[in-house]
Design a protein around this motif. Structure first.
Motif, PDB file in Angstrom:
ATOM      1  N   SER A 111      -9.298   2.790  -2.166  1.00  7.10           N
ATOM      2  CA  SER A 111      -8.421   3.501  -1.966  1.00  7.10           C
ATOM      3  C   SER A 111      -7.325   3.770  -2.924  1.00  7.10           C
ATOM      4  O   SER A 111      -6.634   2.271  -3.552  1.00  7.10           O
ATOM      5  CB  SER A 111      -7.613   2.973  -0.377  1.00  7.10           C
ATOM      6  OG  SER A 111      -6.404   3.446  -0.341  1.00  7.10           O
ATOM      7  N   THR A 112      -6.448   4.690  -2.312  1.00  7.03           N
ATOM      8  CA  THR A 112      -5.312   4.263  -3.874  1.00  7.03           C
ATOM      9  C   THR A 112      -3.759   5.607  -3.361  1.00  7.03           C
ATOM     10  O   THR A 112      -3.900   5.858  -2.763  1.00  7.03           O
ATOM     11  CB  THR A 112      -6.124   5.201  -5.101  1.00  7.03           C
ATOM     12  OG1 THR A 112      -6.963   5.463  -5.502  1.00  7.03           O
ATOM     13  CG2 THR A 112      -4.757   5.783  -6.018  1.00  7.03           C
ATOM     14  N   VAL A 113      -2.890   4.588  -3.583  1.00  9.13           N
ATOM     15  CA  VAL A 113      -1.683   4.767  -3.508  1.00  9.13           C
ATOM     16  C   VAL A 113      -0.439   4.684  -4.923  1.00  9.13           C
ATOM     17  O   VAL A 113      -0.934   4.213  -5.636  1.00  9.13           O
ATOM     18  CB  VAL A 113      -1.436   3.788  -2.488  1.00  9.13           C
ATOM     19  CG1 VAL A 113       0.366   3.912  -2.326  1.00  9.13           C
ATOM     20  CG2 VAL A 113      -1.925   3.924  -1.026  1.00  9.13           C
ATOM     21  N   THR A 114       0.105   6.039  -4.863  1.00 15.31           N
ATOM     22  CA  THR A 114       0.849   5.969  -6.231  1.00 15.31           C
ATOM     23  C   THR A 114       2.009   6.321  -5.501  1.00 15.31           C
ATOM     24  O   THR A 114       2.783   6.710  -4.650  1.00 15.31           O
ATOM     25  CB  THR A 114       0.406   6.809  -6.728  1.00 15.31           C
ATOM     26  OG1 THR A 114      -1.035   7.155  -7.358  1.00 15.31           O
ATOM     27  CG2 THR A 114       1.413   6.998  -8.516  1.00 15.31           C
ATOM     28  N   ARG A 115       3.193   5.778  -6.594  1.00 14.69           N
ATOM     29  CA  ARG A 115       4.611   6.077  -6.040  1.00 14.69           C
ATOM     30  C   ARG A 115       5.233   6.181  -7.179  1.00 14.69           C
ATOM     31  O   ARG A 115       5.764   5.218  -7.813  1.00 14.69           O
ATOM     32  CB  ARG A 115       5.176   4.757  -5.222  1.00 14.69           C
ATOM     33  CG  ARG A 115       6.475   5.105  -4.615  1.00 14.69           C
ATOM     34  CD  ARG A 115       6.550   3.305  -3.768  1.00 14.69           C
ATOM     35  NE  ARG A 115       8.054   3.438  -3.196  1.00 14.69           N
ATOM     36  CZ  ARG A 115       8.551   3.488  -1.775  1.00 14.69           C
ATOM     37  NH1 ARG A 115       8.102   3.989  -1.219  1.00 14.69           N
ATOM     38  NH2 ARG A 115       9.986   3.334  -1.889  1.00 14.69           N
ATOM     39  N   PRO A 116       6.553   6.780  -7.015  1.00 17.37           N
ATOM     40  CA  PRO A 116       7.505   6.932  -8.525  1.00 17.37           C
ATOM     41  C   PRO A 116       8.503   5.442  -7.895  1.00 17.37           C
ATOM     42  O   PRO A 116       8.903   5.553  -6.735  1.00 17.37           O
ATOM     43  CB  PRO A 116       8.380   8.183  -8.739  1.00 17.37           C
ATOM     44  CG  PRO A 116       7.504   8.858  -6.929  1.00 17.37           C
ATOM     45  CD  PRO A 116       6.534   8.352  -6.646  1.00 17.37           C
ATOM     46  N   PHE A 117       8.579   4.676  -9.217  1.00 20.35           N
ATOM     47  CA  PHE A 117      10.173   4.059  -9.249  1.00 20.35           C
ATOM     48  C   PHE A 117      10.719   4.165  -9.829  1.00 20.35           C
ATOM     49  O   PHE A 117      10.712   4.847 -10.755  1.00 20.35           O
ATOM     50  CB  PHE A 117       9.457   3.062  -9.851  1.00 20.35           C
ATOM     51  CG  PHE A 117       8.521   1.959  -9.025  1.00 20.35           C
ATOM     52  CD1 PHE A 117       7.732   2.615  -7.641  1.00 20.35           C
ATOM     53  CD2 PHE A 117       8.879   0.829  -9.139  1.00 20.35           C
ATOM     54  CE1 PHE A 117       6.477   1.874  -6.925  1.00 20.35           C
ATOM     55  CE2 PHE A 117       7.617  -0.081  -8.258  1.00 20.35           C
ATOM     56  CZ  PHE A 117       6.773   0.837  -7.102  1.00 20.35           C
ATOM     57  N   LYS A 118      12.427   3.590  -9.669  1.00 20.43           N
ATOM     58  CA  LYS A 118      13.712   4.351 -10.236  1.00 20.43           C
ATOM     59  C   LYS A 118      13.604   2.938 -10.845  1.00 20.43           C
ATOM     60  O   LYS A 118      14.792   2.232 -10.282  1.00 20.43           O
ATOM     61  CB  LYS A 118      14.212   4.010  -9.387  1.00 20.43           C
ATOM     62  CG  LYS A 118      14.355   5.681  -8.575  1.00 20.43           C
ATOM     63  CD  LYS A 118      15.669   6.372  -7.941  1.00 20.43           C
ATOM     64  CE  LYS A 118      15.758   7.238  -6.963  1.00 20.43           C
ATOM     65  NZ  LYS A 118      15.675   8.377  -7.593  1.00 20.43           N
ATOM     66  N   SER A 119      12.644   2.242 -11.704  1.00 20.77           N
ATOM     67  CA  SER A 119      12.835   0.605 -12.431  1.00 20.77           C
ATOM     68  C   SER A 119      12.169   1.355 -13.773  1.00 20.77           C
ATOM     69  O   SER A 119      11.093   2.279 -13.378  1.00 20.77           O
ATOM     70  CB  SER A 119      12.445   0.184 -11.751  1.00 20.77           C
ATOM     71  OG  SER A 119      12.232  -1.324 -12.293  1.00 20.77           O
ATOM     72  N   SER A 120      12.796   0.256 -14.930  1.00 15.36           N
ATOM     73  CA  SER A 120      11.234   0.705 -15.416  1.00 15.36           C
ATOM     74  C   SER A 120      10.177   0.035 -15.777  1.00 15.36           C
ATOM     75  O   SER A 120      10.017  -0.875 -15.246  1.00 15.36           O
ATOM     76  CB  SER A 120      12.308  -0.699 -17.380  1.00 15.36           C
ATOM     77  OG  SER A 120      12.291  -1.700 -17.142  1.00 15.36           O
ATOM     78  N   ALA A 121       9.195   0.239 -16.427  1.00 13.25           N
ATOM     79  CA  ALA A 121       7.956  -0.073 -15.937  1.00 13.25           C
ATOM     80  C   ALA A 121       8.387  -1.758 -16.632  1.00 13.25           C
ATOM     81  O   ALA A 121       7.191  -2.199 -16.167  1.00 13.25           O
ATOM     82  CB  ALA A 121       6.772   0.609 -17.042  1.00 13.25           C
ATOM     83  N   ALA A 122       8.539  -1.958 -17.593  1.00 11.91           N
ATOM     84  CA  ALA A 122       9.042  -3.089 -17.770  1.00 11.91           C
ATOM     85  C   ALA A 122       9.545  -4.126 -16.859  1.00 11.91           C
ATOM     86  O   ALA A 122       9.349  -5.180 -16.619  1.00 11.91           O
ATOM     87  CB  ALA A 122       9.750  -3.279 -19.082  1.00 11.91           C
ATOM     88  N   ASP A 123      10.740  -4.176 -16.543  1.00  9.16           N
ATOM     89  CA  ASP A 123      11.127  -4.690 -15.008  1.00  9.16           C
ATOM     90  C   ASP A 123      10.057  -4.227 -14.166  1.00  9.16           C
ATOM     91  O   ASP A 123       9.850  -5.743 -13.533  1.00  9.16           O
ATOM     92  CB  ASP A 123      12.406  -3.794 -14.872  1.00  9.16           C
ATOM     93  CG  ASP A 123      13.554  -3.725 -15.340  1.00  9.16           C
ATOM     94  OD1 ASP A 123      13.464  -4.846 -16.307  1.00  9.16           O
ATOM     95  OD2 ASP A 123      14.136  -3.178 -15.392  1.00  9.16           O
ATOM     96  N   VAL A 124       8.833  -3.836 -13.741  1.00  7.27           N
ATOM     97  CA  VAL A 124       7.752  -3.711 -12.894  1.00  7.27           C
ATOM     98  C   VAL A 124       6.782  -4.691 -13.178  1.00  7.27           C
ATOM     99  O   VAL A 124       6.487  -5.643 -12.252  1.00  7.27           O
ATOM    100  CB  VAL A 124       7.075  -2.355 -12.395  1.00  7.27           C
ATOM    101  CG1 VAL A 124       6.283  -3.024 -11.685  1.00  7.27           C
ATOM    102  CG2 VAL A 124       8.179  -1.367 -11.439  1.00  7.27           C
ATOM    103  N   TRP A 125       6.371  -4.808 -14.733  1.00 11.20           N
ATOM    104  CA  TRP A 125       5.876  -6.251 -14.865  1.00 11.20           C
ATOM    105  C   TRP A 125       6.654  -7.443 -14.604  1.00 11.20           C
ATOM    106  O   TRP A 125       5.796  -7.897 -14.567  1.00 11.20           O
ATOM    107  CB  TRP A 125       5.662  -5.394 -16.495  1.00 11.20           C
ATOM    108  CG  TRP A 125       4.361  -5.831 -16.424  1.00 11.20           C
ATOM    109  CD1 TRP A 125       4.242  -7.160 -17.896  1.00 11.20           C
ATOM    110  CD2 TRP A 125       2.763  -5.845 -16.205  1.00 11.20           C
ATOM    111  NE1 TRP A 125       2.996  -7.785 -17.594  1.00 11.20           N
ATOM    112  CE2 TRP A 125       1.905  -7.092 -17.026  1.00 11.20           C
ATOM    113  CE3 TRP A 125       1.873  -5.044 -15.793  1.00 11.20           C
ATOM    114  CZ2 TRP A 125       0.851  -7.277 -17.068  1.00 11.20           C
ATOM    115  CZ3 TRP A 125       1.030  -5.265 -15.388  1.00 11.20           C
ATOM    116  CH2 TRP A 125       0.583  -5.903 -15.954  1.00 11.20           C
ATOM    117  N   LYS A 126       7.655  -7.433 -15.173  1.00 14.85           N
ATOM    118  CA  LYS A 126       8.827  -8.851 -15.339  1.00 14.85           C
ATOM    119  C   LYS A 126       7.947  -9.621 -13.896  1.00 14.85           C
ATOM    120  O   LYS A 126       7.916 -10.352 -13.117  1.00 14.85           O
ATOM    121  CB  LYS A 126       9.840  -8.756 -14.688  1.00 14.85           C
ATOM    122  CG  LYS A 126       9.680  -8.143 -16.616  1.00 14.85           C
ATOM    123  CD  LYS A 126      11.412  -8.419 -16.845  1.00 14.85           C
ATOM    124  CE  LYS A 126      12.065  -7.758 -18.464  1.00 14.85           C
ATOM    125  NZ  LYS A 126      13.154  -7.492 -18.290  1.00 14.85           N
TER     126      LYS A 126
END
Length: 149
Positions: A2-17
């Motif tokens: 099962s795969t779910v995808t969502r656009p974030f209003k955040s940088s990839a770097a902040d998500v990775w933190k």
């Protein structure tokens, strides 16, 4: 899976933190109740989060381990919650512009009673759970979780 995808209003770097701070796991992963310990090497291959799942007083102590990682881009986990079983989880983070990214979670049961549930019934439940997981992850990334202050 099962795969779910969502656009974030955040940088990839902040998500990775947020992802890279194992102590934040129960803040964004639906079903995780608490963290008991985080291996010093988290999120490197072989490192574990020692967590509890469920609702007090019905908690199950188990662990999640890193199966593969591309720092800043993807994390593959083996999430355990016996006696329910084990699941393979793949989280990917892709830049989509300044302070924007796309995050996906793919998940499926790999061992235990959860694997016995037909996929047609299993996937919609996983989708609902992971949509909320991504919503929480975005809120934490936008709010600055995981950053040194």
């Amino acid at each position: 899976m099962s795969t779910v995808t969502r656009p974030f209003k955040s940088s990839a770097a902040d998500v990775w933190k947020v992802i890279a701070d194992g102590w934040l796991y129960p803040g964004w992963v639906v079903g995780a109740s608490r963290i008991r310990a985080v291996d010093d090497q988290w999120p490197q291959v072989g490192a574990k989060l020692h967590h509890s799942v469920g609702v007090w007083p019905f908690l199950i102590d188990d662990s999640t381990s890193v199966a593969a990682v591309q720092t800043g881009r993807s994390l593959e986990l083996l999430a355990r919650g016996w006696p329910m079983g084990e699941a393979k989880v793949l989280i990917t983070v892709e830049e989509a512009g300044p302070d924007e990214c796309r995050v996906s979670i793919s998940e499926d049961a790999v061992r235990g009673p959860g694997k016995l549930v037909p996929k047609v019934l299993r996937d919609p439940v996983i989708d609902v759970r992971n949509n909320e997981t991504l919503r929480r992850l975005e809120l934490m990334a936008v709010g600055g979780a995981g950053r040194q202050r």
